[in-house]
Design an enzyme around this catalytic site. Sequence first.
Site, PDB file in Angstrom:
ATOM      1  N   PHE A   1       0.850  -1.189   0.000  1.00  0.00           N
ATOM      2  CA  PHE A   1       0.000   0.000   0.000  1.00  0.00           C
ATOM      3  C   PHE A   1       0.887   1.240   0.000  1.00  0.00           C
ATOM      4  CE2 PHE A   1      -2.301   3.489   1.991  1.00  0.00           C
ATOM      5  CZ  PHE A   1      -3.473   3.491   1.251  1.00  0.00           C
TER       6      PHE A   1
ATOM      7  N   ASP B   1       9.278   2.548   1.321  1.00  0.00           N
ATOM      8  CA  ASP B   1       8.129   3.257   1.889  1.00  0.00           C
ATOM      9  C   ASP B   1       8.069   2.895   3.371  1.00  0.00           C
ATOM     10  OD1 ASP B   1       5.693   4.115   2.804  1.00  0.00           O
ATOM     11  OD2 ASP B   1       4.549   3.489   1.044  1.00  0.00           O
TER      12      ASP B   1
ATOM     13  N   LYS C   1       2.974   9.692   8.689  1.00  0.00           N
ATOM     14  CA  LYS C   1       2.370   9.146   9.915  1.00  0.00           C
ATOM     15  C   LYS C   1       3.067   9.624  11.202  1.00  0.00           C
ATOM     16  CE  LYS C   1      -0.464   5.530   8.023  1.00  0.00           C
ATOM     17  NZ  LYS C   1      -0.196   4.909   6.736  1.00  0.00           N
TER      18      LYS C   1
HETATM   19  C1  LIG Z   1      -0.517   5.253   5.338  1.00  0.00           C
HETATM   20  C2  LIG Z   1       0.432   4.841   4.296  1.00  0.00           C
HETATM   21  C3  LIG Z   1       0.564   5.562   3.097  1.00  0.00           C
HETATM   22  C4  LIG Z   1      -0.335   6.747   2.748  1.00  0.00           C
HETATM   23  O1  LIG Z   1      -0.211   7.789   3.659  1.00  0.00           O
HETATM   24  P1  LIG Z   1      -1.328   8.964   3.643  1.00  0.00           P
HETATM   25  O2  LIG Z   1      -0.813   9.953   4.646  1.00  0.00           O
HETATM   26  O3  LIG Z   1      -2.622   8.339   4.030  1.00  0.00           O
HETATM   27  O4  LIG Z   1      -1.357   9.517   2.279  1.00  0.00           O
HETATM   28  C5  LIG Z   1       1.517   5.163   2.188  1.00  0.00           C
HETATM   29  N1  LIG Z   1       2.323   4.110   2.439  1.00  0.00           N
HETATM   30  C6  LIG Z   1       2.227   3.395   3.582  1.00  0.00           C
HETATM   31  C7  LIG Z   1       3.160   2.260   3.816  1.00  0.00           C
HETATM   32  C8  LIG Z   1       1.270   3.721   4.544  1.00  0.00           C
HETATM   33  O5  LIG Z   1       1.166   2.995   5.649  1.00  0.00           O
END
Ligand SMILES: *Cc1c(COP(=O)(O)O)cnc(C)c1O
Length: 395
Positions: free
Chosen positions: A140, A225, A254
Site C-alpha cells: 500500500f 516506503d 504518519k
Molecule cells: C498510510 C500509508 C501511506 C499513505 O499515507 P497517507 O498519509 O494516508 O497519504 C503510504 N504508504 C504506507 C506504507 C502507509 O502505511
Amino acid sequence: MSKEPDHTTEILQAESLYGSGAYKPLEIALVRGEGTRVWDSTGKEYIDCGTGVGVAALGHAHPALVAAISEQIAHLATCVNGYFHNDIRSQFYKALSEISPFDKTKIFISNSGTEAVECALKLARINTVRTDVITALRGFHGRTMGSLSATANPKYKEPFAPLIPGFAHVPYGDIDAIRDAINENTAAIMLEPIQGEAGIYPAPGGYLTAVRELCDQHGILLILDEIQSGMGRTGKWFAAEHDDVVPDIVCLAKALGAGIPVGATLFKESLSFERGQHGSTYGGNPLACRAGLTVIETIANENLLDHIADVGAHFKSGLEAIASSRPEQIGEVRGRGLMLALQLRGRAGKTLSNLMINNVLAVASGSTIIRFLPPYIITKSEVDEVLQRLEDSIE
Ligand SMILES: *Cc1c(COP(=O)(O)O)cnc(C)c1O
C-alpha cells in the site's frame, strides 16, 4: 475523569449527512486524548492501540509537542519554501539528516504519506530517465494517482483506471519475481520493509538485501516506503536498519508529525530535482517542521527507541502466549517493535468490537487481522492490561 456532554447522535448524523461517502467509521466519536488514552463523546475511556494508524506516536497531547506547536503557531505558521528560508525548517532538515540512513541527505517535505511517495516516484523518473517501477502485491502506497498506480490491490484502483502505466506488481518476498520483472526501463523498486496496511508482513530475512543487490546491478533506485514502519515504530528510526539495508529514497509520514500532517522524502545526495520540478505550498511550513523536529527530539530525549524494542518484545510475547493457548482461533502473530498483528483464523470484526467494549482500540487489516500500533510511550503494565482485555474479547 470529567464526563463530556453526550452529543454522539448529532455528531454521527452530521458526519453521515455531509461526509463524502468514502468513509464508513465505527459508531463512536473520539473527542479527546491524553497520553495512551482517548475518550469518546459519551466519556468512555480507551487505551489507544490504533493511534490513527500509527500517527499519534508520542501519545495524545504530549506536553513537549503541545508546547512546541503552541509556541510556533503564535510565532510563524507559514513560510513558503519556494520563496523564503526558515529557521525551523533548517533545524528540521538537520535533525532528519542526523537520523537518515544516508551519509549526505537531501529532503523534500510534504504533508502526507501519499505525497512523500509521489515525490519519490518523480525523483526516480527524473534521475534515471526511465519510467517503470516494480512494487509488491499486498503493498500500500497511498491514494493519489501515482501512489495508487503503485498500489497493487485492484479494489482501490480498478474504478479509477486507466492509471499510470509502467507499474509491475510482484509477490512480496520473492526475489526471482523481481528479477523477472526488471526491464531496461525500470527506474525503481518500491517496497515497504514491513507491509503495514496488508496486515503487518515483515520482509523475509535476506529479501531486502537481495533487492538492494539487484538494484545495484541494474542501476535501479531502491525506494523504501517507511511511512508506517519508520520513525521508530519498530525500535529503530527505520525498519530497514534491522536488515542493514540502505535505500536510495525513503518515504516518511504518519509518526513523523505525530498528529500534525507532515510527510518527507529523504534521498541520497547524488539524486536531485531541478528548480521547479516539484513543489508544495504547505510542504515544509514552520508549524509542521516544528512538529517533526519535536518528534525527533522527544524520541531521542526520552530514549524511546530502546523502550519501543523492549515493550514491543513484551507485547509480542504476550500475543504469542495468547495465540498458542488458542490455536483454533489464532493463526499467527507478526511484526516487530510496536507494529504488531494478530492473524485470526476467522473474521476479526467481533473480536475488535469486543475489544472496544473492553476499552481498547486497535486497527483492522482485511477481514481477519487485528493490528496494534500503540503510542511509543505505552508501558509494560498497560500492555498487560491490553493483553488481558484481548483475552476477554476473543470469540
Ligand atoms: C498510510 C500509508 C501511506 C499513505 O499515507 P497517507 O498519509 O494516508 O497519504 C503510504 N504508504 C504506507 C506504507 C502507509 O502505511
